[in-house]
Write an enzyme that holds these catalytic residues in place. Structure first.
Site, short mmCIF file in Angstrom:
data_model
loop_
_atom_site.label_atom_id
_atom_site.label_comp_id
_atom_site.label_asym_id
_atom_site.label_seq_id
_atom_site.Cartn_x
_atom_site.Cartn_y
_atom_site.Cartn_z
N GLY A 360 0.81 -1.21 0.00
CA GLY A 360 0.00 0.00 0.00
C GLY A 360 0.84 1.26 0.00
O GLY A 360 2.02 1.25 0.37
N ARG A 482 -0.53 13.88 8.71
CA ARG A 482 -0.16 14.77 9.81
C ARG A 482 0.29 13.98 11.04
O ARG A 482 1.23 14.39 11.73
CB ARG A 482 -1.34 15.69 10.14
CG ARG A 482 -1.61 16.71 9.04
CD ARG A 482 -2.74 17.66 9.37
NE ARG A 482 -2.85 18.69 8.34
CZ ARG A 482 -2.14 19.82 8.34
NH1 ARG A 482 -1.28 20.06 9.32
NH2 ARG A 482 -2.27 20.70 7.36
N ARG A 568 -14.25 -5.58 37.21
CA ARG A 568 -14.77 -6.77 37.87
C ARG A 568 -16.09 -6.43 38.55
O ARG A 568 -16.40 -5.27 38.81
CB ARG A 568 -13.77 -7.30 38.92
CG ARG A 568 -12.53 -7.92 38.31
CD ARG A 568 -11.52 -8.27 39.38
NE ARG A 568 -11.99 -9.32 40.28
CZ ARG A 568 -11.32 -9.76 41.33
NH1 ARG A 568 -10.14 -9.23 41.63
NH2 ARG A 568 -11.81 -10.72 42.10
N HIS A 569 -16.87 -7.44 38.84
CA HIS A 569 -18.09 -7.26 39.62
C HIS A 569 -17.74 -6.71 41.00
O HIS A 569 -16.59 -6.78 41.46
CB HIS A 569 -18.78 -8.61 39.79
CG HIS A 569 -17.86 -9.67 40.35
ND1 HIS A 569 -17.58 -9.79 41.69
CD2 HIS A 569 -17.13 -10.63 39.72
CE1 HIS A 569 -16.74 -10.78 41.88
NE2 HIS A 569 -16.44 -11.31 40.71
N ASN A 575 -16.06 -13.84 47.61
CA ASN A 575 -14.81 -13.07 47.75
C ASN A 575 -14.49 -12.88 49.22
O ASN A 575 -13.32 -13.00 49.63
CB ASN A 575 -14.93 -11.70 47.08
CG ASN A 575 -14.94 -11.79 45.57
OD1 ASN A 575 -15.65 -11.06 44.90
ND2 ASN A 575 -14.15 -12.68 45.00
N ARG A 620 -23.43 -12.18 40.24
CA ARG A 620 -22.65 -11.09 40.82
C ARG A 620 -22.34 -9.99 39.81
O ARG A 620 -22.19 -8.83 40.18
CB ARG A 620 -21.38 -11.62 41.48
CG ARG A 620 -20.46 -12.47 40.62
CD ARG A 620 -19.39 -13.09 41.52
NE ARG A 620 -18.39 -13.90 40.84
CZ ARG A 620 -18.54 -15.20 40.57
NH1 ARG A 620 -19.67 -15.82 40.90
NH2 ARG A 620 -17.58 -15.88 39.97
N GLU A 641 -16.79 -16.54 34.59
CA GLU A 641 -15.49 -16.77 35.20
C GLU A 641 -14.92 -18.12 34.75
O GLU A 641 -15.67 -19.02 34.34
CB GLU A 641 -15.60 -16.72 36.72
CG GLU A 641 -14.31 -16.99 37.49
CD GLU A 641 -13.20 -15.99 37.21
OE1 GLU A 641 -12.76 -15.92 36.04
OE2 GLU A 641 -12.76 -15.31 38.15
N HIS A 707 -15.14 -11.01 35.30
CA HIS A 707 -14.43 -11.67 36.40
C HIS A 707 -12.93 -11.58 36.18
O HIS A 707 -12.46 -11.27 35.09
CB HIS A 707 -14.88 -13.12 36.49
CG HIS A 707 -16.37 -13.28 36.52
ND1 HIS A 707 -17.09 -13.33 37.67
CD2 HIS A 707 -17.28 -13.37 35.51
CE1 HIS A 707 -18.39 -13.45 37.39
NE2 HIS A 707 -18.52 -13.48 36.08
#
Length: 755
Positions: A360, A482, A568-569, A575, A620, A641, A707
């Site tokens: 190109g 440019r 993430r949630h 957790n 979640r 997840e 997740h």
């Protein structure tokens, strides 16, 4: 389940009194598992168990307990026996599934299980069907003594981890109505007016600034070998020197001394037709053993998967792969690995390596396309490198070349440019011989003579596909010119912007006078695809898995600037407990983050005309997105997840204690480790490819709520991080990663809304 006594009762009973005494001493309640195996059992006959209390309470066959199918040939029924009923009197029977014909009861006396010990022969169950036809089944009976504490703990875990989802009934695509004016999320969910207040540093390396794409291309090692320059490359950080004939520091000593040969470009390429394009990869036949052969596929940690003849009695897994074969196999799973193996069994040797040769005029987005394609193929698991001929030219001849250097009637300039193109091609082929799979050759390659030269060099070494970028939009061309003056090292020492602009336009005119569109060989033409609308792609003689994936990727890419927000949630209850997987609801902190995220999205995307919210199918993430209003929400199963298999719901400490081998295997190689009955990170990457394609295709902002493992893989794609780093990328809770995509590449910014 924490048992303290266990019996397998499939081979008769001897010393029953002693065994019963041992079980009694262990304490607790009796857990019994009954299994029946029969490969000839027809689907309309279902094994059942009936007998005395506590199984049924009567010998009425209509009240018999059905056994559950465990596999195609195995049926199972398990239960806990109350302490006051530890003597069981029972038999097996077969009941028709659809008809009212009589049940078939097993032959022989009743089975007697006392205190976990079976009296008599426990191995077989005989059923007399029609006439003299006898159906023989194997029987397995296992008894464990389980403490009440273990039973209570199991029930508690069941209640915590398998509670009904709170988001059932929410459709896969939904949109919340915008609340009336004056509605507040609460003072605790409010954010500062200036979102920059929440910006935090991104972990290194990060794409936080503008980077000229050509500088990220492969470092020219052949020039270092020839002692052409002595400096530290800006992208690779490798130092070169011309001492002792300039031996390259990043090229193995086993590679023979390089002799650059520039083929005569006037000789027309005379290949006997273009062969079918194949995917990149390799396979290795096993050594013969008892006249059987098999195929080894590197699946990572764990036992190698072996495909063997059905008549093979023995098979070896002690395999030695030569380095070339092992390096050429993509570090991937699923479709990529399957295609690589299949193509290697059927394709010619040169098709194991693929060269994408850009074609190109300048300022048509070739280098940007090359960098983007390199990032995509690396993320899929293919060993890919980007070779930019302009980088070779600058290192060989300097950066102060005027437009006259690029004239078609300048023989010295033509020879110099063909020389550096040959050097880059030679480097790419040498790298492929060392195990590289896909090389992206980035240059104008604007004449048939140049392309014939490259095809001649590739003969017997790699398959060439030309990728031509054509742009007819003068506005886009002017913008690209440019940007080139601002970023290209060719004009870094030019203080006058307008002078540099005029010089580059003269250079462009020189290329236009000699430009010849691609009409030979296998090629892909991208025509006005920069904006992603009203463009077209033309393909010729393209086949095979990997070339097909490349075409599909290019069809869906464009340069429209837009942000992609990854988060993430909110913190979930698992957790808090330190448990992996599961499908629990949000904790109090997670619910607060959901409200803060809603406020952030409203502020950040308020100027945008449209946007969408993507979540996984786990509650979640859906609950985290629920406070966001005014934008469509789409649930993706692909964003779920990583599947932890049998480890789902466990803590890492529990895995270490109860499954030490699995814990150590994961620790050694988190990228390739696959949870038992679960997934590896490579599996996650494979299922995320449609998500990446759709993110590339989207022209409006997207908020992805997912997740940790999934976002690590997505982030690695945009940040061009190596596969081996993916399991270790930092993606903390309650943090938003903003990826800005556009003509200048990919930039990153992080916002931390709460601890």
């Amino acid at each position: 389940m924490g048992t303290s006594g266990s019996k397998n009762l499939d081979s008769g009973s001897h010393g029953g009194e002693e065994r019963e005494e041992n079980l009694d001493q262990a304490g607790g309640q009796l857990y019994v598992s009954l299994k029946m195996e029969n490969y000839k059992l027809k689907g309309e006959l279902i094994p059942h168990v009936y007998g005395s209390v506590p199984l049924v309470g009567s010998w009425d066959s209509s009240k018999a307990l059905a056994m559950e199918r465990e596999s195609t040939s195995m049926w199972e029924l398990s239960f806990v026996v109350p302490p006051n009923h530890e003597t069981l009197d029972f038999k097996f029977l077969l009941k028709p599934k659809y008809s009212n014909t009589p049940s078939v009861v097993e032959e022989g006396p009743n089975r007697l299980l006392t205190g976990g010990t079976l009296q008599g022969d426990a191995r077989l169950a005989l059923f007399r069907l029609n006439g003299d036809e006898v159906l023989e089944s194997r029987v397995f009976i296992k008894a464990d003594r389980v403490s009440p504490f273990d039973l209570a703990a199991s029930w508690r875990a069941y209640q915590e981890n398998l509670q009904p989802s709170t988001v059932r009934g929410i459709p896969d695509v939904s949109i919340n109505a915008v609340p009336e004016m004056g509605a507040e999320n609460g003072s605790s969910a409010s954010l500062e007016l200036d979102l920059e207040h929440y910006v935090v540093p991104a972990p290194a390396p990060a794409n936080s600034g503008l980077v000229y794409a050509a500088n990220m291309a492969e470092t020219p090692r052949s020039l270092a070998h020839l002692g052409v320059f002595s400096n530290t490359d800006s992208s690779g950080g490798a130092s070169y020197s011309n001492k002792d004939a300039g031996v390259s520091v990043d090229r193995p000593a086993t590679i023979k001394e390089m002799e650059v040969i520039v083929p005569d470009p006037s000789k027309v390429y005379s290949g006997s037709g273009m062969v079918e394009s194949k995917s990149v990869g390799t396979f290795s036949p096993l050594q013969k053993q008892d006249s059987h052969r098999g195929l080894f596929v590197d699946r990572g940690v764990g036992s190698p998967r072996l495909v063997k003849s059905a008549s093979a009695a023995t098979f070896t897994a002690d395999l030695k792969l030569d380095s070339e074969t092992k390096n050429a196999m993509p570090a991937a799973a699923g479709a990529v690995a399957a295609a690589a193996v299949a193509d290697q069994m059927l394709g010619p040797k040169e098709d194991r390596h693929l060269a994408i040769v850009l074609v190109g005029l300048p300022a048509r987005g070739k280098t940007f396309t090359a960098a983007k394609l390199t990032r995509y193929l690396r993320w899929l698991g293919h060993e890919t490198k980007h070779f930019n001929v302009g980088k070779y030219r600058r290192l060989k001849h300097g950066t102060n070349q005027t437009a006259d250097f690029f004239r078609g009637d300048n023989p010295e300039g033509m020879e110099a440019r063909n020389e550096v193109a040959a050097l880059a091609m030679d480097d790419m082929i040498s790298w492929m011989q060392e195990g590289g799979q896909v090389g992206i050759f980035d240059a104008t390659n604007s004449t048939k003579k140049r392309r014939n030269m490259l095809m001649k060099m590739a003969e017997g070494n790699c398959k060439i596909i030309f990728l031509e970028t054509i742009c007819n939009d003068e506005r886009i061309i002017e913008r690209n010119i440019r940007l080139k003056i601002q970023q290209s090292p060719d004009y870094a020492e030019e203080p006058d912007f307008e002078a540099g602009l005029q010089d580059f336009k003269t250079r462009l005119a020189n290329y236009e006078t000699v430009y010849e569109p691609v009409e030979e060989g296998s090629y892909i033409k991208m025509i006005d695809m920069v904006g992603g609308q009203d463009g077209q792609i033309q393909v010729n003689n393209i086949s095979g898995y990997l070339p097909g994936r490349i075409v599909f990727f290019l069809v869906n890419t464009h340069l429209t600037p837009r942000p992609i927000l990854l988060t993430r949630h909110g913190e979930s209850r698992d957790n808090v407990r330190g448990r992996i997987g599961g499908d629990t609801a949000l904790s109090d902190a997670g619910e607060l983050y959901a409200k803060k995220l809603s406020t952030f999205v409203e502020k950040r995307l308020k100027p945008e005309r449209a946007a969408s919210i993507w979540t996984s199918t786990l509650q979640r993430t859906i609950l985290t997105a629920s406070p966001i209003v005014g934008f469509p929400k789409i649930q993706w199963r692909a964003l779920d997840e990583i599947n932890a298999g049998v480890c789902d719901g466990m803590t890492y400490e529990e895995i270490k204690k109860n499954m030490p081998e699995e814990y150590e295997s994961r620790k050694k190689d988190k990228l390739r480790y696959r949870y038992p009955r679960g997934e590896s990170y490579l599996d996650v990457i494979q299922r995320l490819e449609p998500v990446i394609i759709e993110l590339e295709r989207q022209r409006a902002p997207v908020v992805v709520i997912s997740h940790q493992a999934v976002l690590r893989a997505l982030y690695a794609y945009f940040a061009d991080r190596p596969l081996k780093e993916i399991p270790h990328i930092e993606v903390p809770l309650h943090t938003i990663i903003e990826i800005q995509m556009g003509v200048t590449g990919v930039q990153e910014k992080r916002y931390k809304l709460m601890d």
